[in-house]
Design a protein around this motif. Structure first.
Motif, PDB file in Angstrom:
ATOM      1  N   LEU A 434      -1.160   7.522  -1.887  1.00 39.58           N
ATOM      2  CA  LEU A 434      -1.829   8.103  -0.725  1.00 39.58           C
ATOM      3  C   LEU A 434      -2.079   7.047   0.353  1.00 39.58           C
ATOM      4  O   LEU A 434      -1.936   7.327   1.549  1.00 39.58           O
ATOM      5  N   ILE A 435      -2.441   5.840  -0.063  1.00 38.85           N
ATOM      6  CA  ILE A 435      -2.672   4.760   0.909  1.00 38.85           C
ATOM      7  C   ILE A 435      -1.380   4.411   1.639  1.00 38.85           C
ATOM      8  O   ILE A 435      -1.362   4.211   2.858  1.00 38.85           O
ATOM      9  N   LEU A 436      -0.272   4.352   0.895  1.00 34.19           N
ATOM     10  CA  LEU A 436       1.027   4.066   1.520  1.00 34.19           C
ATOM     11  C   LEU A 436       1.428   5.175   2.493  1.00 34.19           C
ATOM     12  O   LEU A 436       1.900   4.899   3.605  1.00 34.19           O
ATOM     13  N   LEU A 437       1.249   6.422   2.092  1.00 34.38           N
ATOM     14  CA  LEU A 437       1.605   7.549   2.956  1.00 34.38           C
ATOM     15  C   LEU A 437       0.751   7.569   4.217  1.00 34.38           C
ATOM     16  O   LEU A 437       1.256   7.827   5.321  1.00 34.38           O
ATOM     17  N   ASP A 438      -0.540   7.279   4.071  1.00 37.65           N
ATOM     18  CA  ASP A 438      -1.427   7.298   5.231  1.00 37.65           C
ATOM     19  C   ASP A 438      -1.108   6.148   6.179  1.00 37.65           C
ATOM     20  O   ASP A 438      -1.182   6.300   7.406  1.00 37.65           O
ATOM     21  N   ALA A 439      -0.733   4.996   5.612  1.00 37.04           N
ATOM     22  CA  ALA A 439      -0.338   3.865   6.462  1.00 37.04           C
ATOM     23  C   ALA A 439       0.924   4.207   7.257  1.00 37.04           C
ATOM     24  O   ALA A 439       1.023   3.907   8.454  1.00 37.04           O
ATOM     25  N   GLY A 443       1.612   4.344  11.351  1.00 39.25           N
ATOM     26  CA  GLY A 443       2.438   3.218  11.746  1.00 39.25           C
ATOM     27  C   GLY A 443       1.892   1.867  11.344  1.00 39.25           C
ATOM     28  O   GLY A 443       2.259   0.841  11.931  1.00 39.25           O
ATOM     29  N   LEU A 444       1.026   1.816  10.328  1.00 43.37           N
ATOM     30  CA  LEU A 444       0.489   0.547   9.842  1.00 43.37           C
ATOM     31  C   LEU A 444       1.481  -0.067   8.872  1.00 43.37           C
ATOM     32  O   LEU A 444       1.818   0.515   7.844  1.00 43.37           O
ATOM     33  N   GLU A 445       1.976  -1.268   9.197  1.00 40.07           N
ATOM     34  CA  GLU A 445       2.935  -1.935   8.319  1.00 40.07           C
ATOM     35  C   GLU A 445       2.215  -2.447   7.068  1.00 40.07           C
ATOM     36  O   GLU A 445       1.234  -3.181   7.153  1.00 40.07           O
ATOM     37  N   MET A 446       2.728  -2.045   5.905  1.00 36.55           N
ATOM     38  CA  MET A 446       2.083  -2.411   4.657  1.00 36.55           C
ATOM     39  C   MET A 446       3.123  -2.498   3.551  1.00 36.55           C
ATOM     40  O   MET A 446       3.973  -1.621   3.408  1.00 36.55           O
ATOM     41  N   THR A 447       3.053  -3.550   2.757  1.00 40.17           N
ATOM     42  CA  THR A 447       3.948  -3.691   1.615  1.00 40.17           C
ATOM     43  C   THR A 447       3.365  -2.924   0.425  1.00 40.17           C
ATOM     44  O   THR A 447       2.183  -2.571   0.402  1.00 40.17           O
ATOM     45  N   THR A 448       4.207  -2.692  -0.556  1.00 38.38           N
ATOM     46  CA  THR A 448       3.743  -2.014  -1.776  1.00 38.38           C
ATOM     47  C   THR A 448       2.672  -2.837  -2.475  1.00 38.38           C
ATOM     48  O   THR A 448       1.685  -2.281  -2.990  1.00 38.38           O
ATOM     49  N   LEU A 449       2.843  -4.161  -2.503  1.00 35.81           N
ATOM     50  CA  LEU A 449       1.839  -5.027  -3.135  1.00 35.81           C
ATOM     51  C   LEU A 449       0.492  -4.897  -2.444  1.00 35.81           C
ATOM     52  O   LEU A 449      -0.558  -4.854  -3.115  1.00 35.81           O
ATOM     53  N   GLU A 450       0.494  -4.806  -1.132  1.00 37.53           N
ATOM     54  CA  GLU A 450      -0.763  -4.648  -0.400  1.00 37.53           C
ATOM     55  C   GLU A 450      -1.432  -3.315  -0.715  1.00 37.53           C
ATOM     56  O   GLU A 450      -2.656  -3.240  -0.878  1.00 37.53           O
ATOM     57  N   LEU A 476     -10.260  -3.491   8.057  1.00 40.35           N
ATOM     58  CA  LEU A 476     -10.519  -2.825   9.333  1.00 40.35           C
ATOM     59  C   LEU A 476      -9.331  -2.023   9.837  1.00 40.35           C
ATOM     60  O   LEU A 476      -9.493  -0.956  10.431  1.00 40.35           O
ATOM     61  N   ASP A 477      -8.114  -2.506   9.635  1.00 40.20           N
ATOM     62  CA  ASP A 477      -6.933  -1.882  10.224  1.00 40.20           C
ATOM     63  C   ASP A 477      -6.547  -0.558   9.575  1.00 40.20           C
ATOM     64  O   ASP A 477      -5.719   0.176  10.119  1.00 40.20           O
ATOM     65  N   PHE A 478      -7.110  -0.234   8.428  1.00 40.90           N
ATOM     66  CA  PHE A 478      -6.780   1.034   7.787  1.00 40.90           C
ATOM     67  C   PHE A 478      -7.291   2.202   8.634  1.00 40.90           C
ATOM     68  O   PHE A 478      -8.349   2.114   9.256  1.00 40.90           O
TER      69      PHE A 478
END
Length: 511
Positions: A434-439, A443-450, A476-478
């Motif tokens: 869900l965090i990956l999908l919401d990012a 348009g928030l760049e995020m790796t799987t590890l993050e 904050l950026d989430f």
């Protein structure tokens, strides 16, 4: 079907907790008077807490809580203190550039504090904008949540002690409640006395280092502030650089107290009774200390030899014996039991070292500690149960009970541990997706590890993650939706998932 749960009783008890939260706000109010900062903020916040608390208390005056009412009360109380605890952040940030002026950010910071997670939406600049009083409130929320708000209520309020065993069992970390005395209220008082005693000793040592010239910037304010967040395995610091802002002498002092915070506080009762042999024979304690020692040695080897590139590992210089040993010892002790302090930016370390730290985050502290995570005793039981399953597969007629420390573990306890561990891992996995999908949605760049570390750090009440969520980073950026999800994860993680999830079933509410 008829509703079986008397929710009015639970809400009324929640009002009592909120009302007494106003008493805790007297501490930052005193700091505000001392420094001449944010006095009005806490006067208003105290008034709001008292009014809300008194209003909720009027819903019911029956001190008897059933098992379901107790579960509901504990869940509501933790949600309510986070909501009311966010009020000072919003008031102080109103009309300023502070990120806390937004209610979602304030709620995130407050829930992170009370659940001793240590995840933050404040960066270095944001920290500098806030007063000594507000930052001390931020620290104090972790100390209140460390040993448990409900445990404190049972210790000091006769009406809470009536249902004390049910309440503490719903709140306390670990698969079972360990009573130290026949009366549960006395047990609660002993746990808080141990907690208070270690906090006072720790603060005294830090102040002593300051006046001995070994910790120039560890003044009384910083000593008390870090005392409020070390024993609860919280990780908040009024310093943007966390413990890296202080001398190596301070860092070495913090380590044993982080280790103590991850131990079962009930074991210290054995020391009071001069039962040192039984203390040292505790299987969970042995496993907890052994896991720390083993991972420290491995990580120190990576850092000292430079086998986990880059060579300059976020503040650790290859070949520096004391530096690499201190960094390895500190970070393992901090992340294994979910404290979340940092002495260097491990988000810049090599993938091998980061992988080891990620593994440490899955372990957790001991049952009955202030640490988060799955807990060492659960992993011990799971491993022994798996070994038993392999043995009985080869020997179908064998009867082989699971033993821990010479005692047979009840089969019902084993099933409960299996259920918790599976639900924990499932929740972690779903939250990561869900965090990956919401990012991706914003348009928030995020790796799987993050994303993995964000889910694990909030559900396990650990705090820092990897990448931009590193020990000197921020959440904050989430987007607000992800922050609210993580608020939920912190809430259920502190209450060990099942007491909260059970309330979402029809069987909880109906006859």
């Amino acid at each position: 079907m008829a509703v079986r749960v008397n929710w009015r009783q639970s809400v009324a008890f929640t009002g009592t907790v909120v009302k007494y939260l106003a008493v805790a706000m007297l501490v930052p109010l005193a700091i505000g008077l001392l420094y001449g900062e944010d006095v009005v903020v806490f006067l208003f916040s105290i008034g709001i807490a008292v009014v809300i608390g008194l209003a909720l208390e009027r819903l019911d005056d029956d001190p008897q809580l059933g098992a379901r009412e107790a579960l509901l009360f504990v869940a509501l109380a933790w949600g309510a203190v986070a909501l009311v605890g966010a009020v000072p952040y919003v008031i102080a940030g109103y009309g300023t550039e502070s990120t806390l002026r937004y209610p979602v950010n304030a709620l995130f910071e407050s829930m992170s504090g009370f659940t001793t997670t240590g995840a933050t939406v404040l960066g270095a600049i944001s920290l500098e904008r806030h007063s000594h009083a507000l930052l001390m409130w931020r620290q104090l929320t972790q100390w209140l949540g460390g040993m448990g708000i409900i445990v404190l209520m049972v210790a000091i309020l006769p009406e809470a002690a009536v249902n004390g065993a049910q309440l503490i069992e719903s709140e306390a970390p670990g698969p079972e409640l360990q009573k130290l005395t026949p009366k549960i209220a006395e047990t609660a008082r002993l746990l808080w006395l141990f907690y208070l005693g270690f906090t006072a000793l720790y603060v005294a040592i830090l102040i002593g280092l300051h006046y001995a010239g070994m910790a120039p910037n560890m003044d009384v304010y910083n000593a008390v502030a870090h005392g409020f967040t070390t024993l609860p395995t919280g990780g908040f610091s009024p310093q943007a650089d966390s413990i890296a802002a202080f001398s190596p002498a301070v860092q070495w002092v913090v380590i044993p107290f982080m280790l103590i915070a991850g131990m079962n506080f009930a074991l210290f009762y054995l020391l009071v009774q001069d039962d040192y042999v039984e203390f040292l024979r505790d299987r969970e304690l042995q496993a907890y200390l052994g896991a720390n020692a083993g991972m420290i040695v491995i990580l120190w080897g990576f850092l000292f030899t430079g086998s986990a590139p880059p060579l300059e590992l976020g503040g650790v210089t290859e070949g520096a014996l004391e530096n690499s040993l201190r960094q390895a010892t500190f970070q393992v002790a901090s992340l294994l039991n979910s404290t979340g302090y940092a002495t260097s930016d491990f988000a810049q370390w090599g993938t091998t070292a980061q992988g080891l730290l990620l593994f440490a985050m899955f372990i957790g502290g001991s049952a009955g500690s202030t640490g988060g995570g799955v807990k060492v005793v659960r992993w011990l039981v799971v491993i022994k149960a798996i070994r038993r399953q392999l043995f009985t597969t080869a020997h179908p007629n064998a009867i082989k009970p699971v033993r821990l420390g010479g005692h047979v573990v009840d089969e019902e306890v084993i099933r409960a541990i299996y259920g918790f561990t599976l639900l924990y891992l499932l929740t972690f996995g779903v939250a990561t997706v869900l965090i990956l999908l919401d990012a991706g949605r914003v348009g928030l760049e995020m790796t799987t590890l993050e994303a993995v570390s964000a889910s694990l750090a909030t559900l396990g009440n650990i705090g820092p993650g990897f990448g931009f969520l590193g020990p000197f980073g921020s959440y904050l950026d989430f987007p607000a939706t992800s922050k609210l999800l993580m608020v939920f994860l912190m809430w259920i993680g502190r209450l060990e998932i099942i007491p909260v999830f059970v309330m979402f079933t029809g069987a909880f509410w109906n006859e």
